[in-house]
Design a protein around this motif. Structure first.
Motif, short mmCIF file in Angstrom:
data_model
loop_
_atom_site.label_atom_id
_atom_site.label_comp_id
_atom_site.label_asym_id
_atom_site.label_seq_id
_atom_site.Cartn_x
_atom_site.Cartn_y
_atom_site.Cartn_z
N GLN A 151 0.83 -1.21 0.00
CA GLN A 151 0.00 0.00 0.00
C GLN A 151 0.86 1.26 0.00
OE1 GLN A 151 -2.46 -0.69 3.46
NE2 GLN A 151 -4.01 -1.77 2.26
N ARG A 152 1.95 1.23 0.73
CA ARG A 152 2.79 2.42 0.86
C ARG A 152 3.63 2.68 -0.40
NH1 ARG A 152 6.79 4.14 5.79
NH2 ARG A 152 7.38 6.11 4.84
N HIS A 153 4.22 1.61 -0.95
CA HIS A 153 5.18 1.78 -2.05
C HIS A 153 4.65 1.35 -3.41
CE1 HIS A 153 8.33 2.73 0.83
NE2 HIS A 153 7.94 1.68 1.53
N GLY A 154 3.64 0.50 -3.43
CA GLY A 154 3.15 -0.07 -4.69
C GLY A 154 3.95 -1.29 -5.08
N ALA A 155 3.36 -2.12 -5.92
CA ALA A 155 4.01 -3.38 -6.31
C ALA A 155 5.28 -3.15 -7.12
CB ALA A 155 3.04 -4.25 -7.12
N VAL A 156 5.33 -2.06 -7.86
CA VAL A 156 6.50 -1.76 -8.70
C VAL A 156 7.36 -0.75 -7.96
CG1 VAL A 156 7.28 -0.99 -10.97
CG2 VAL A 156 5.13 -2.24 -10.75
N SER A 157 8.20 -1.30 -7.06
CA SER A 157 9.03 -0.44 -6.21
C SER A 157 10.24 -1.21 -5.71
CB SER A 157 8.22 0.06 -5.01
OG SER A 157 7.84 -1.03 -4.18
N ILE B 203 11.46 -9.96 -10.02
CA ILE B 203 11.13 -9.06 -11.13
C ILE B 203 9.71 -8.56 -10.89
CG2 ILE B 203 10.88 -8.82 -13.62
CD1 ILE B 203 12.50 -11.47 -13.88
N THR B 204 9.54 -7.24 -10.83
CA THR B 204 8.21 -6.65 -10.68
C THR B 204 8.15 -5.38 -11.51
OG1 THR B 204 6.51 -5.90 -9.13
CG2 THR B 204 8.82 -5.50 -8.48
N GLY B 205 7.18 -5.27 -12.39
CA GLY B 205 7.16 -4.10 -13.27
C GLY B 205 5.86 -3.94 -14.02
N ASP C 72 1.83 5.18 -15.79
CA ASP C 72 1.43 6.57 -15.60
C ASP C 72 2.68 7.44 -15.67
OD1 ASP C 72 2.72 6.44 -13.06
OD2 ASP C 72 0.83 6.01 -12.03
N VAL C 73 2.55 8.71 -15.36
CA VAL C 73 3.68 9.63 -15.47
C VAL C 73 4.81 9.21 -14.54
CG1 VAL C 73 4.42 12.02 -15.13
CG2 VAL C 73 2.23 11.53 -16.22
N ARG C 74 4.48 8.80 -13.32
CA ARG C 74 5.50 8.42 -12.34
C ARG C 74 6.12 7.07 -12.67
NH1 ARG C 74 5.88 5.68 -7.49
NH2 ARG C 74 3.73 4.98 -7.57
N LEU C 75 5.30 6.12 -13.10
CA LEU C 75 5.77 4.77 -13.44
C LEU C 75 5.27 4.41 -14.84
CD1 LEU C 75 5.07 2.87 -10.09
CD2 LEU C 75 7.31 3.43 -11.05
N PHE D 87 14.08 -4.87 -9.99
CA PHE D 87 14.71 -6.18 -9.82
C PHE D 87 15.35 -6.25 -8.44
CE2 PHE D 87 14.83 -4.92 -14.20
CZ PHE D 87 14.45 -6.05 -14.90
N GLY D 88 15.38 -7.44 -7.88
CA GLY D 88 16.11 -7.68 -6.64
C GLY D 88 16.86 -9.00 -6.78
N TRP D 89 18.05 -9.05 -6.20
CA TRP D 89 18.85 -10.27 -6.20
C TRP D 89 19.24 -10.56 -4.76
CZ3 TRP D 89 19.31 -6.40 -9.81
CH2 TRP D 89 19.06 -6.76 -11.14
#
Length: 194
Positions: free
Chosen positions: A96-102, A125-127, A135-138, A145-147
């Protein structure tokens, strides 16, 4: 190369896989997957993935290689927010705070995959692959990506974001390539990973 042929056969069955750039992307992904396989075999490591926008495409590229069960544990395909929560332990508050793509969610996905497996290394991988959802921000093409590594404590070793060009399938393939390159970077002898 058999892996490139197997992955190309898989991709030809996918909708919207007719763009002329795709065969080159498919070959590049297959080559990177073979390099990752060799690196993981050399280290006697197992990989786990947490995929969202790629929807299992990374797992498909890796399992196109014979013997992949020796170094690839599997993939959590967590497309919906509830799947990220239930399968990987990503908190509702974080989503909720950051969104799935963060960055925090990519980090939590990489760590959650390791917590829920016996693998040595993870990738998340999330995007936004599009064509909708940006949107404009994303904008469409934004991918985090995270490893992660088990050293012996689980930690997310690095994260990165990319704005990938192209249509949906090109973005998804490019995301898989970035994820594979990150694994190679994290496991390179120069990194000194265990």
């Amino acid at each position: 190369m058999a892996a490139a042929r197997n992955f190309a056969i898989f991709m030809t069955d996918q909708p919207n896989a007719t763009t002329s750039a795709l065969p080159a992307q498919e070959r590049a992904v297959a080559t990177l997957a073979a390099e990752v396989a060799a690196r993981l075999r050399d280290r006697n490591w197992r990989l786990i993935a947490a995929e969202s926008c790629t929807g299992g495409l990374l797992a498909a590229a890796l399992t196109a290689l014979p013997g992949s069960s020796n170094w690839f544990e599997g993939s959590f395909v967590t497309y919906r927010l509830s799947a990220k929560e239930q399968m990987l332990g990503v908190s509702t508050q974080m989503l909720q705070r950051h969104g799935a793509v963060s960055e925090p969610v990519a980090r939590a996905m990489a760590e959650g995959a390791l917590h829920n497996s016996s693998a040595d290394i993870s990738v998340s991988i999330t995007g936004i692959a599009g064509p909708e959802g940006g949107d404009v921000r994303l904008p469409v093409g934004t991918v985090w990506f995270g490893w992660g590594l088990r050293l012996p404590e689980i930690q997310c070793a690095q994260t990165a974001t990319h704005r990938l060009p192209g249509d949906r399938q090109q973005i998804r393939l490019a995301a898989v390539a970035v994820a594979l390159r990150g694994i190679l970077e994290l496991t390179s002898p120069a990194q000194g990973a265990r």
